[in-house]
Design a protein around this motif. Structure first.
Motif, PDB file in Angstrom:
ATOM      1  N   VAL A  12       0.997  -1.286  -0.067  1.00 19.83           N
ATOM      2  CA  VAL A  12       0.128   0.042  -0.044  1.00 19.83           C
ATOM      3  C   VAL A  12       0.914   1.206   0.117  1.00 19.83           C
ATOM      4  O   VAL A  12       0.828   2.228  -0.669  1.00 19.83           O
ATOM      5  CB  VAL A  12      -0.812   0.023   1.232  1.00 19.83           C
ATOM      6  CG1 VAL A  12      -1.560   1.482   1.277  1.00 19.83           C
ATOM      7  CG2 VAL A  12      -1.970  -1.171   1.222  1.00 19.83           C
ATOM      8  N   GLU A  13       1.865   1.361   0.862  1.00 21.92           N
ATOM      9  CA  GLU A  13       2.843   2.418   0.814  1.00 21.92           C
ATOM     10  C   GLU A  13       3.470   2.800  -0.384  1.00 21.92           C
ATOM     11  O   GLU A  13       3.611   3.758  -0.821  1.00 21.92           O
ATOM     12  CB  GLU A  13       3.693   2.288   2.153  1.00 21.92           C
ATOM     13  CG  GLU A  13       2.972   2.491   3.250  1.00 21.92           C
ATOM     14  CD  GLU A  13       3.814   2.075   4.398  1.00 21.92           C
ATOM     15  OE1 GLU A  13       5.074   1.482   4.446  1.00 21.92           O
ATOM     16  OE2 GLU A  13       3.254   2.122   5.598  1.00 21.92           O
ATOM     17  N   SER A  14       3.931   1.741  -1.170  1.00 23.98           N
ATOM     18  CA  SER A  14       4.569   1.616  -2.702  1.00 23.98           C
ATOM     19  C   SER A  14       3.472   2.345  -3.385  1.00 23.98           C
ATOM     20  O   SER A  14       3.923   3.219  -4.124  1.00 23.98           O
ATOM     21  CB  SER A  14       4.831   0.414  -2.961  1.00 23.98           C
ATOM     22  OG  SER A  14       5.519   0.464  -4.342  1.00 23.98           O
ATOM     23  N   LEU A  15       2.345   1.835  -3.356  1.00 21.08           N
ATOM     24  CA  LEU A  15       1.117   2.615  -4.271  1.00 21.08           C
ATOM     25  C   LEU A  15       1.011   3.921  -3.962  1.00 21.08           C
ATOM     26  O   LEU A  15       0.951   4.527  -4.930  1.00 21.08           O
ATOM     27  CB  LEU A  15      -0.256   1.777  -4.232  1.00 21.08           C
ATOM     28  CG  LEU A  15      -0.375   0.322  -4.853  1.00 21.08           C
ATOM     29  CD1 LEU A  15      -1.683  -0.263  -4.340  1.00 21.08           C
ATOM     30  CD2 LEU A  15      -0.242   0.319  -6.266  1.00 21.08           C
ATOM     31  N   LEU A  16       1.003   4.483  -2.751  1.00 19.17           N
ATOM     32  CA  LEU A  16       0.733   5.737  -2.175  1.00 19.17           C
ATOM     33  C   LEU A  16       1.802   6.485  -2.884  1.00 19.17           C
ATOM     34  O   LEU A  16       1.829   7.781  -3.288  1.00 19.17           O
ATOM     35  CB  LEU A  16       0.552   5.995  -0.759  1.00 19.17           C
ATOM     36  CG  LEU A  16      -0.684   5.194  -0.086  1.00 19.17           C
ATOM     37  CD1 LEU A  16      -0.724   5.138   1.312  1.00 19.17           C
ATOM     38  CD2 LEU A  16      -1.890   6.160  -0.504  1.00 19.17           C
ATOM     39  N   LYS A  17       3.070   5.979  -2.632  1.00 17.62           N
ATOM     40  CA  LYS A  17       4.255   6.780  -2.916  1.00 17.62           C
ATOM     41  C   LYS A  17       4.356   7.146  -4.326  1.00 17.62           C
ATOM     42  O   LYS A  17       4.567   8.120  -4.669  1.00 17.62           O
ATOM     43  CB  LYS A  17       5.434   5.957  -2.566  1.00 17.62           C
ATOM     44  CG  LYS A  17       6.799   6.683  -2.753  1.00 17.62           C
ATOM     45  CD  LYS A  17       8.174   6.054  -2.255  1.00 17.62           C
ATOM     46  CE  LYS A  17       7.964   5.502  -0.628  1.00 17.62           C
ATOM     47  NZ  LYS A  17       9.097   4.627  -0.197  1.00 17.62           N
ATOM     48  N   ASN A  18       3.780   6.137  -5.272  1.00 16.86           N
ATOM     49  CA  ASN A  18       3.809   6.303  -6.685  1.00 16.86           C
ATOM     50  C   ASN A  18       2.693   7.427  -7.074  1.00 16.86           C
ATOM     51  O   ASN A  18       2.819   8.160  -8.141  1.00 16.86           O
ATOM     52  CB  ASN A  18       3.523   4.899  -7.419  1.00 16.86           C
ATOM     53  CG  ASN A  18       4.639   3.953  -7.349  1.00 16.86           C
ATOM     54  OD1 ASN A  18       5.598   4.317  -7.366  1.00 16.86           O
ATOM     55  ND2 ASN A  18       4.307   2.784  -7.720  1.00 16.86           N
ATOM     56  N   GLU A  19       1.818   7.791  -6.382  1.00 15.97           N
ATOM     57  CA  GLU A  19       0.762   8.811  -6.597  1.00 15.97           C
ATOM     58  C   GLU A  19       1.309  10.149  -5.697  1.00 15.97           C
ATOM     59  O   GLU A  19       0.541  11.203  -5.986  1.00 15.97           O
ATOM     60  CB  GLU A  19      -0.488   8.220  -5.895  1.00 15.97           C
ATOM     61  CG  GLU A  19      -1.197   6.997  -6.918  1.00 15.97           C
ATOM     62  CD  GLU A  19      -0.905   7.296  -8.367  1.00 15.97           C
ATOM     63  OE1 GLU A  19      -0.984   8.432  -8.819  1.00 15.97           O
ATOM     64  OE2 GLU A  19      -0.479   6.141  -8.997  1.00 15.97           O
ATOM     65  N   GLY A  20       2.327  10.149  -5.204  1.00 16.17           N
ATOM     66  CA  GLY A  20       2.804  11.426  -4.741  1.00 16.17           C
ATOM     67  C   GLY A  20       2.724  11.647  -3.273  1.00 16.17           C
ATOM     68  O   GLY A  20       3.277  12.754  -2.672  1.00 16.17           O
ATOM     69  N   PHE A  21       2.392  10.443  -2.451  1.00 15.50           N
ATOM     70  CA  PHE A  21       2.077  10.639  -1.005  1.00 15.50           C
ATOM     71  C   PHE A  21       3.366  10.449  -0.439  1.00 15.50           C
ATOM     72  O   PHE A  21       4.357   9.758  -0.872  1.00 15.50           O
ATOM     73  CB  PHE A  21       1.167   9.732  -0.564  1.00 15.50           C
ATOM     74  CG  PHE A  21      -0.316   9.977  -0.849  1.00 15.50           C
ATOM     75  CD1 PHE A  21      -0.883  10.922   0.027  1.00 15.50           C
ATOM     76  CD2 PHE A  21      -0.725   9.412  -1.953  1.00 15.50           C
ATOM     77  CE1 PHE A  21      -2.351  11.353  -0.504  1.00 15.50           C
ATOM     78  CE2 PHE A  21      -2.359   9.757  -2.214  1.00 15.50           C
ATOM     79  CZ  PHE A  21      -2.983  10.899  -1.335  1.00 15.50           C
ATOM     80  N   LYS A  22       3.659  11.086   0.825  1.00 13.27           N
ATOM     81  CA  LYS A  22       4.958  10.971   1.582  1.00 13.27           C
ATOM     82  C   LYS A  22       4.513  10.876   2.925  1.00 13.27           C
ATOM     83  O   LYS A  22       3.360  10.789   3.228  1.00 13.27           O
ATOM     84  CB  LYS A  22       5.758  12.117   1.593  1.00 13.27           C
ATOM     85  CG  LYS A  22       6.071  12.575   0.143  1.00 13.27           C
ATOM     86  CD  LYS A  22       7.552  12.294  -0.327  1.00 13.27           C
ATOM     87  CE  LYS A  22       7.848  13.006  -1.641  1.00 13.27           C
ATOM     88  NZ  LYS A  22       8.076  11.955  -2.730  1.00 13.27           N
ATOM     89  N   TYR A  23       5.564  10.510   4.012  1.00 15.17           N
ATOM     90  CA  TYR A  23       5.478  10.715   5.351  1.00 15.17           C
ATOM     91  C   TYR A  23       4.431   9.711   5.899  1.00 15.17           C
ATOM     92  O   TYR A  23       3.556   9.943   6.414  1.00 15.17           O
ATOM     93  CB  TYR A  23       5.250  11.812   5.943  1.00 15.17           C
ATOM     94  CG  TYR A  23       6.339  13.069   5.361  1.00 15.17           C
ATOM     95  CD1 TYR A  23       7.567  12.706   5.775  1.00 15.17           C
ATOM     96  CD2 TYR A  23       6.020  13.936   4.657  1.00 15.17           C
ATOM     97  CE1 TYR A  23       8.605  13.962   5.215  1.00 15.17           C
ATOM     98  CE2 TYR A  23       6.885  14.905   3.886  1.00 15.17           C
ATOM     99  CZ  TYR A  23       8.222  14.783   4.294  1.00 15.17           C
ATOM    100  OH  TYR A  23       9.110  15.563   3.723  1.00 15.17           O
TER     101      TYR A  23
END
Length: 190
Positions: free
Chosen positions: A161-172
């Motif tokens: 999930v964190e990888s998918l989020l990171k790919n969409e620009g989310f951080k922290y």
């Protein structure tokens, strides 16, 4: 759904209200129990509950006599097909991503990213697995249920999930355990 969520609303609301919530949208809100608990804890929050029309009618009926009702807005819609607006400080997506494929979740995460203000927080509440995919026990059992009874459903690992989020620009990213295999992942729009 309301009865099941009632077991965890206080813990979920406690975690989410550790930081200012601001304008909140609860996507796929079901009965809206988590958002109502958040509004009870944080008197400055205004909430939007969005789900399909049947769920919205139920949520409206359950909460119409609740003191926080006047700070709620109810929107009927489909997460994939309908616009849910913008300028939110917090987006809550609870018990949804396990239904969908990575491609479908990527689509949702992109829409959610666009709906948030800069510095806005995306809060996911679901069953998340450790990387070994067999812990926690309740999340692993839920994963088997999803595999058996849904077309694309799965329990994701935190890392997936964190990888998918990171790919969409989310951080922290921040993880918080709620209990019985369920946890929260928080991510920030930068």
């Amino acid at each position: 759904m309301h009865e099941r969520s009632e077991l965890y609303v206080d813990k979920v609301a406690e975690i989410i209200t550790k930081k200012p919530v601001g304008d909140l949208i609860d996507l796929g809100c079901g009965p809206g129990s988590y958002s109502v608990a958040i509004l009870k804890r944080d008197k400055n929050v205004k909430g939007v509950l969005m789900d399909r029309s049947v769920a919205i009618r139920v949520a409206n009926k359950i909460h119409k006599n609740n003191p926080v009702y006047k700070r709620l807005k109810f929107i009927s819609g489909d997460l994939f097909d309908d616009d849910f607006g913008s300028d939110y400080d917090t987006v809550l997506l609870s018990n949804i991503i396990h239904i969908y494929s990575p491609r479908e979740n990527k689509f949702l995460f992109k829409k959610i990213y666009k709906s948030l203000n800069e510095g806005g927080r995306f809060v996911l509440y679901d069953f998340f697995l450790k990387d070994n995919k067999i812990e926690p026990y309740d999340a692993a059992l839920f994963a088997i249920t999803m595999l058996l009874y849904t077309k694309t459903g799965i329990s994701y690992t935190f890392s997936e999930v964190e990888s998918l989020l990171k790919n969409e620009g989310f951080k922290y990213f921040k993880r918080s355990e709620v209990g019985r295999g369920s946890s929260i992942i928080e991510a920030i729009k930068i």
